[in-house]
Design a protein around this motif. Sequence first.
Motif, PDB file in Angstrom:
ATOM      1  N   PHE A   1       5.892  10.516 -15.534  1.00 33.37           N
ATOM      2  CA  PHE A   1       5.262  10.455 -17.149  1.00 33.37           C
ATOM      3  C   PHE A   1       5.712  11.529 -18.071  1.00 33.37           C
ATOM      4  N   ILE A   2       5.807  12.983 -17.631  1.00 30.38           N
ATOM      5  CA  ILE A   2       6.313  13.879 -18.236  1.00 30.38           C
ATOM      6  C   ILE A   2       7.797  13.732 -18.566  1.00 30.38           C
ATOM      7  N   GLU A   3       8.564  13.184 -17.839  1.00 28.60           N
ATOM      8  CA  GLU A   3       9.973  12.783 -18.209  1.00 28.60           C
ATOM      9  C   GLU A   3      10.273  11.548 -19.028  1.00 28.60           C
ATOM     10  N   LEU A   4       9.185  10.789 -19.118  1.00 35.32           N
ATOM     11  CA  LEU A   4       9.322   9.598 -20.126  1.00 35.32           C
ATOM     12  C   LEU A   4       9.137  10.039 -21.493  1.00 35.32           C
ATOM     13  N   VAL A   5       7.780  11.016 -21.564  1.00 33.68           N
ATOM     14  CA  VAL A   5       7.624  11.547 -22.759  1.00 33.68           C
ATOM     15  C   VAL A   5       8.630  12.645 -23.505  1.00 33.68           C
ATOM     16  N   ARG A   6       9.342  13.201 -22.536  1.00 31.97           N
ATOM     17  CA  ARG A   6      10.285  14.109 -23.166  1.00 31.97           C
ATOM     18  C   ARG A   6      11.530  13.313 -23.440  1.00 31.97           C
TER      19      ARG A   6
ATOM     20  N   ASN B   1       0.808  -1.130   0.100  1.00 32.23           N
ATOM     21  CA  ASN B   1      -0.058  -0.126  -0.343  1.00 32.23           C
ATOM     22  C   ASN B   1       1.081   1.379  -0.226  1.00 32.23           C
ATOM     23  N   MET B   2       1.946   1.163   0.799  1.00 32.99           N
ATOM     24  CA  MET B   2       2.731   2.128   0.738  1.00 32.99           C
ATOM     25  C   MET B   2       3.688   2.691  -0.591  1.00 32.99           C
ATOM     26  N   LYS B   3       3.811   1.521  -1.252  1.00 33.55           N
ATOM     27  CA  LYS B   3       4.516   1.634  -2.509  1.00 33.55           C
ATOM     28  C   LYS B   3       3.292   2.176  -3.331  1.00 33.55           C
ATOM     29  N   ASN B   4       2.238   1.775  -3.647  1.00 34.85           N
ATOM     30  CA  ASN B   4       1.030   2.178  -4.397  1.00 34.85           C
ATOM     31  C   ASN B   4       0.978   3.940  -4.129  1.00 34.85           C
ATOM     32  N   GLU B   5       0.672   4.206  -2.805  1.00 31.09           N
ATOM     33  CA  GLU B   5       0.696   5.486  -2.709  1.00 31.09           C
ATOM     34  C   GLU B   5       1.792   6.477  -3.146  1.00 31.09           C
ATOM     35  N   SER B   6       2.936   5.980  -3.103  1.00 28.16           N
ATOM     36  CA  SER B   6       4.245   6.581  -3.425  1.00 28.16           C
ATOM     37  C   SER B   6       4.311   6.842  -4.923  1.00 28.16           C
ATOM     38  N   LEU B   7       3.482   5.718  -5.801  1.00 27.04           N
ATOM     39  CA  LEU B   7       3.842   5.687  -7.080  1.00 27.04           C
ATOM     40  C   LEU B   7       2.646   6.630  -7.531  1.00 27.04           C
ATOM     41  N   GLN B   8       1.588   6.973  -6.746  1.00 28.62           N
ATOM     42  CA  GLN B   8       0.495   7.689  -7.384  1.00 28.62           C
ATOM     43  C   GLN B   8       1.092   9.320  -7.078  1.00 28.62           C
ATOM     44  N   LYS B   9       1.854   9.430  -6.339  1.00 23.02           N
ATOM     45  CA  LYS B   9       2.264  10.758  -6.054  1.00 23.02           C
ATOM     46  C   LYS B   9       3.488  11.150  -7.080  1.00 23.02           C
ATOM     47  N   LEU B  10       4.086  10.332  -7.382  1.00 17.18           N
ATOM     48  CA  LEU B  10       5.401  10.375  -8.413  1.00 17.18           C
ATOM     49  C   LEU B  10       5.086   9.964  -9.805  1.00 17.18           C
ATOM     50  N   TRP B  11       3.806   9.671 -10.260  1.00 11.82           N
ATOM     51  CA  TRP B  11       3.609   9.021 -11.596  1.00 11.82           C
ATOM     52  C   TRP B  11       3.560  10.300 -12.425  1.00 11.82           C
ATOM     53  N   PRO B  12       2.864  11.328 -12.300  1.00 14.14           N
ATOM     54  CA  PRO B  12       2.856  12.509 -13.275  1.00 14.14           C
ATOM     55  C   PRO B  12       3.952  12.845 -13.823  1.00 14.14           C
TER      56      PRO B  12
END
Length: 693
Positions: free
Chosen positions: A664-669, A650-661
């Motif tokens: 994603f921008i860095e991956l597209v760039r 659960n902690m990992k999921n919450e951290s992922l939700q915070k870091l994902w946006p």
Amino acid sequence: MIPGKYRTNPGRITPSNVNCGLHLVIQTSSVPEKNKVRFEQIELRLTKDSSFHNRLLQHDIEKNYSSRQGDHVYLGSSSMPSFPVLHRSSEEKILYSDRLTLERQKLTVCPVIDGEEHLRLLNFQHNFITRIQNISNLQSLIFLDLYDNQIEEISGLSTLRSLRVLLLGKNRIKKISNLDNLKSLDVLDLHGNQISKIENVSHLCDLRVLNLARNFLNDVDDLNGLSSLTELNLRHNQITSVRDVDNLPCLQRLFLSYNNISCFEDILCLADSNSLSDITLDGNPIAQESWYKHTILQHMMQLRQLDMKRITEEERRMASIVARKEEEKKRESHKQTLIKEKKRLTICNVARKWDMQQNRVTSGPSSSQDGKDSDVPSQDTCQLNGSGTCVYPEEPGSLDPVISTALQGLAVIENHLVEVDGDTLFLYGSGALESLDRNWSVQTAGLVTTVSFTFIEFDEIVQILPKLKIKFPNSLHLKFKETNLVMLQQFNALAQLRRIDQLTIDPQGNPVVNFTLWKYYVLFRLSHFSMQKINGTEVTQNDMIMAERLFGILAHVASSELPQYRLLSLLGEVRKKQFRYLLEGKGKKSGVVSEENNENKRLGGENTNRATLNYTTRDFYTEKLEEIKEKKKFCKTYIHDLVKEAAEINMKNESLQKLWPQMFIELVRDAVIEIRNKNSYMKLCLQRITDTK
């Protein structure tokens, strides 16, 4: 000389040359009743004295001197008016110079004999003389016959140092005495007196014949010193034991007929004699025993005659065979005695350990309830069946080593005992329970119908009941002695056996017997066994009815309160099917209940309600508690790990939700920058493909 062997006339002296000496047989007779003549014979061998020997031959002593009326003598009065004086004619002195016969003269005293100092033979038979006197001057006398008088004391013989034969039979003498100076004595006849003890004869080293028949002797001893004695006559006394005979190196003939000898141990010294050749024991209690002759011949191989009968080689051979068998019996008896002693000591040791164990238990908080039973063995001694005490052995291996070869069917260890006796298996001590694991023969196991437990905790017995049912399928009777049966619930454990016809609970060491209703509870709980006896008392139909009335409701309550899964776990396969059948409602039809009861009886199984009354031992309960604790610990650890893992996800999921946006921008760039130059991007991809190959 053996009594009754010769049939010469009474009083006759018969000389013959034997062993280069003079052989005389002197017979004295008495007529106790109806003219029946009885003889007490004495054998006399004198060393060859030429003058005496020739003189006897010259005077023809074959003549029966007892048939004469006596020598031609004149008994006058002396200066002492109380003693007659003896005078013989010169012819008589010449004809019978060295002997004088005064038998049957009705003498009450010994006459004064003057001028006869050369006399060698003096005969006072069949008179009324009460005292020996007036013969001290006859110092050449070698033969003195005072048979059948009334003499009460041996006296007046101190000067007769040459005396060889002294005949004092059939008098009133009570004690052997005053023979100190008669060291040359060869024959001493004291039969038919009142002597009760053999004494004052040890100095008679030349004595060959001693006749003490028909006296009051009880024991034979004090014979040391009679180194020349060859014949000892002790017939018709009250002798019960014989000693010191083995110290007589020359003894050949011993007559012990008609005494009170009852066992061979009373005459054991005879077996140590190397010289005995003739012996008589007829008329004794020992002669009536079946083993008498064989035992005598076994221990006295040198015998030639027994009870006046010559011993044959066949008799010796049979005696040897019987003796061998008797010896084997004695050895076996010895082994059995040792086994019994070892068994007794082992049981005592087990009892002591049991007592110590019970003392440790009662010394705790519950010690005020029971206290120490006064009948329980102490630490020093133990009581077995009230028969006696025994001391505990310090070293278990201190007994005879022959016991090791006799321990068949008997396992003896320091703290337990296992024994099969007939149809009963006896188990003493908790260690004995381990014997059920050994390989019992089919025959032995099949014979056992009774199992007795002694000095064993009942809870330990419960654990081996399944083995008992398998190892001894015919065991129908259980005995519990000192097994610490304290509550009715413990009887529930006996239900797992195949069958019980009899049950014996000893009050000693089993407090449950103090409960008034314990027998009824046993009958109720074990009713499927149709028990016949409890503590030796027959079980009646009224007892069964009373047991059902008292405890029937208890079983119903116990079964109704248990959950179904618990109830099923207590029942066997057959019972489970029947129980499921009832739960499905099919059993509610009429007749099903009675069919179930009939089925119970046919299968010999427990009633469903009774099956719920079971017993769990303290050890088993402790083990279950430990098992439950382990399971709880495992479950707690497992759940803790699951919760921890879920929390981390659960902690990992919450951290992922915070870091994902941002990610994603860095991956597209990065992707746009990488494919901005199409040719460079293609070359880079080809290079990567080449590198991977």
